[in-house]
Design a protein around this motif. Structure first.
Motif, PDB file in Angstrom:
ATOM      1  N   ARG A 238       5.069   4.357  -4.976  1.00 39.78           N
ATOM      2  CA  ARG A 238       4.436   3.731  -3.820  1.00 39.78           C
ATOM      3  C   ARG A 238       4.871   4.405  -2.516  1.00 39.78           C
ATOM      4  NH1 ARG A 238       1.927  -1.135  -4.596  1.00 39.78           N
ATOM      5  NH2 ARG A 238       2.483  -1.870  -2.517  1.00 39.78           N
TER       6      ARG A 238
ATOM      7  N   ASN B 100       2.788   7.544  -1.943  1.00 38.85           N
ATOM      8  CA  ASN B 100       1.461   7.254  -1.404  1.00 38.85           C
ATOM      9  C   ASN B 100       1.525   6.512  -0.070  1.00 38.85           C
ATOM     10  OD1 ASN B 100      -1.324   7.547  -1.769  1.00 38.85           O
ATOM     11  ND2 ASN B 100      -1.543   5.456  -2.511  1.00 38.85           N
TER      12      ASN B 100
ATOM     13  N   TYR C 162      -3.998  10.975   4.830  1.00 36.80           N
ATOM     14  CA  TYR C 162      -3.109  11.493   3.785  1.00 36.80           C
ATOM     15  C   TYR C 162      -3.426  10.861   2.438  1.00 36.80           C
ATOM     16  CZ  TYR C 162       1.140  11.747   0.938  1.00 36.80           C
ATOM     17  OH  TYR C 162       2.017  11.911  -0.095  1.00 36.80           O
ATOM     18  N   ARG C 163      -3.638   9.538   2.430  1.00 35.83           N
ATOM     19  CA  ARG C 163      -3.916   8.854   1.162  1.00 35.83           C
ATOM     20  C   ARG C 163      -5.202   9.346   0.517  1.00 35.83           C
ATOM     21  NH1 ARG C 163      -2.686   3.168   3.366  1.00 35.83           N
ATOM     22  NH2 ARG C 163      -0.412   3.068   3.267  1.00 35.83           N
TER      23      ARG C 163
ATOM     24  N   VAL D 169      -4.282  11.748  -1.996  1.00 36.47           N
ATOM     25  CA  VAL D 169      -3.369  11.303  -3.054  1.00 36.47           C
ATOM     26  C   VAL D 169      -3.981  10.080  -3.738  1.00 36.47           C
ATOM     27  CG1 VAL D 169      -1.019  10.565  -3.600  1.00 36.47           C
ATOM     28  CG2 VAL D 169      -1.411  12.142  -1.694  1.00 36.47           C
TER      29      VAL D 169
ATOM     30  N   MET E 129      -4.358   7.091  -6.495  1.00 36.02           N
ATOM     31  CA  MET E 129      -3.387   6.254  -7.201  1.00 36.02           C
ATOM     32  C   MET E 129      -4.106   5.280  -8.113  1.00 36.02           C
ATOM     33  SD  MET E 129       0.040   4.472  -5.745  1.00 36.02           S
ATOM     34  CE  MET E 129       1.232   3.699  -6.839  1.00 36.02           C
TER      35      MET E 129
ATOM     36  N   ALA F  21     -10.602   6.950  -8.213  1.00 37.30           N
ATOM     37  CA  ALA F  21      -9.584   7.747  -7.526  1.00 37.30           C
ATOM     38  C   ALA F  21     -10.003   9.217  -7.454  1.00 37.30           C
ATOM     39  CB  ALA F  21      -8.242   7.602  -8.248  1.00 37.30           C
TER      40      ALA F  21
ATOM     41  N   PRO G  15      -8.819  14.144  -4.852  1.00 40.18           N
ATOM     42  CA  PRO G  15      -7.430  14.221  -4.402  1.00 40.18           C
ATOM     43  C   PRO G  15      -6.741  15.497  -4.870  1.00 40.18           C
ATOM     44  CG  PRO G  15      -7.593  12.795  -6.313  1.00 40.18           C
ATOM     45  CD  PRO G  15      -9.003  13.155  -5.936  1.00 40.18           C
TER      46      PRO G  15
ATOM     47  N   LEU H 137      -1.471   9.853  -8.805  1.00 40.37           N
ATOM     48  CA  LEU H 137      -0.316   9.043  -9.169  1.00 40.37           C
ATOM     49  C   LEU H 137      -0.776   7.938 -10.114  1.00 40.37           C
ATOM     50  CD1 LEU H 137       1.190   8.557  -5.575  1.00 40.37           C
ATOM     51  CD2 LEU H 137       1.680  10.416  -7.182  1.00 40.37           C
TER      52      LEU H 137
END
Length: 255
Positions: free
Chosen positions: A47, A50, A87-88, A91, A93, A162, A167, A171
């Protein structure tokens, strides 16, 4: 080709330290399995990667650029939420629970973020979503709602959702723990296919056989520290620390 670098990361909840001086790097195309006993800090680490949890100390760099904060001389200033969302987007998740929108079909769930976050047209997002549902072998379930899908199918939709953001890093936080045993294999197969196709992945999982077969490296955590960071063939046959030896012996007893 380092994609993500973690330097001396720390995290506390109240007075309780959860992560303590955690450092490691993730190369492009690498699959890293994070394992350890319950409470060792695995999910909190994921967590933090991310930025769903803000670290209390240390640094995270993606492609050499500091994320989550800006350097201002010898001080650090937290990023704005809009910057963190950017940023997320890089990435993806996947969680234990599927977190699908119940009022949307599988196709609409996968389309949503590319339209609202990336600004794709609905036609572009629909085409991408159909391709991704085919990739996770759910093209025939595109118009089904979550309650019409099995748990394994819902998790595969969550993976497609996702991936729709294209990405750089994926994750996975115990993605099979909420599934009935007979549904686990279909989700693991999708993840194995992603690994074969070069997706950079970090996964927290109790599926030791899967980690041994798919991961390039195994990070073993205990008490908020990284205790071992080894290739799977080394870790699973000749663990160095007493904690890892006990962990693996308990797994063998339970098998």
């Amino acid at each position: 080709m380092c994609l993500l670098e973690v330097q001396s990361l720390s995290k506390r909840f109240g007075d309780t330290p959860i992560l303590k001086d955690v450092s490691f790097s993730i190369n492009k195309g690498e699959v890293i399995g994070i394992i350890g006993a319950s409470g060792s800090g695995k999910s909190t680490l994921l967590r933090c990667l991310n930025l769903l949890e803000r670290p209390d100390g240390g640094s995270i760099l993606m492609n050499g650029t500091l994320v989550g904060q800006h350097a201002r001389g010898d001080k650090r200033v937290a990023m704005r939420e809009s910057e963190i969302l950017g940023y997320r987007a890089k990435v993806g998740m996947v969680f234990q629970s599927f977190n699908l929108f119940p009022h949307m079909t599988a196709l609409q769930n996968v389309m949503e973020a590319p339209v609202t976050v990336l600004g794709l047209s609905k036609a572009q997002a629909r085409e991408r979503a159909r391709d991704l549902l085919a990739r996770v072998k759910l093209e025939e379930r595109a118009d089904h709602y979550p309650h019409q899908l099995s748990g394994g199918q819902q998790q595969r939709v969550a993976i497609a959702r996702a991936l729709a953001m294209e990405p750089q890093l994926m994750l996975f936080d115990e993605p099979t723990s909420a599934l009935d045993p007979e549904l686990v294999g279909e989700v693991l197969q999708v993840m194995k296919d992603l690994a074969k196709n070069g997706m950079t992945m970090v996964l927290v999982s109790h599926e030791m056989h899967f980690i041994r077969d798919v991961a390039d490296r195994v990070i073993f955590m205990g008490g908020g520290h990284i205790l071992e960071n080894e290739r799977p063939e080394v870790f699973f046959t000749t663990p160095r620390t007493d904690e890892a030896k006990r962990f693996l012996s308990h797994l063998q007893m339970a098998a």
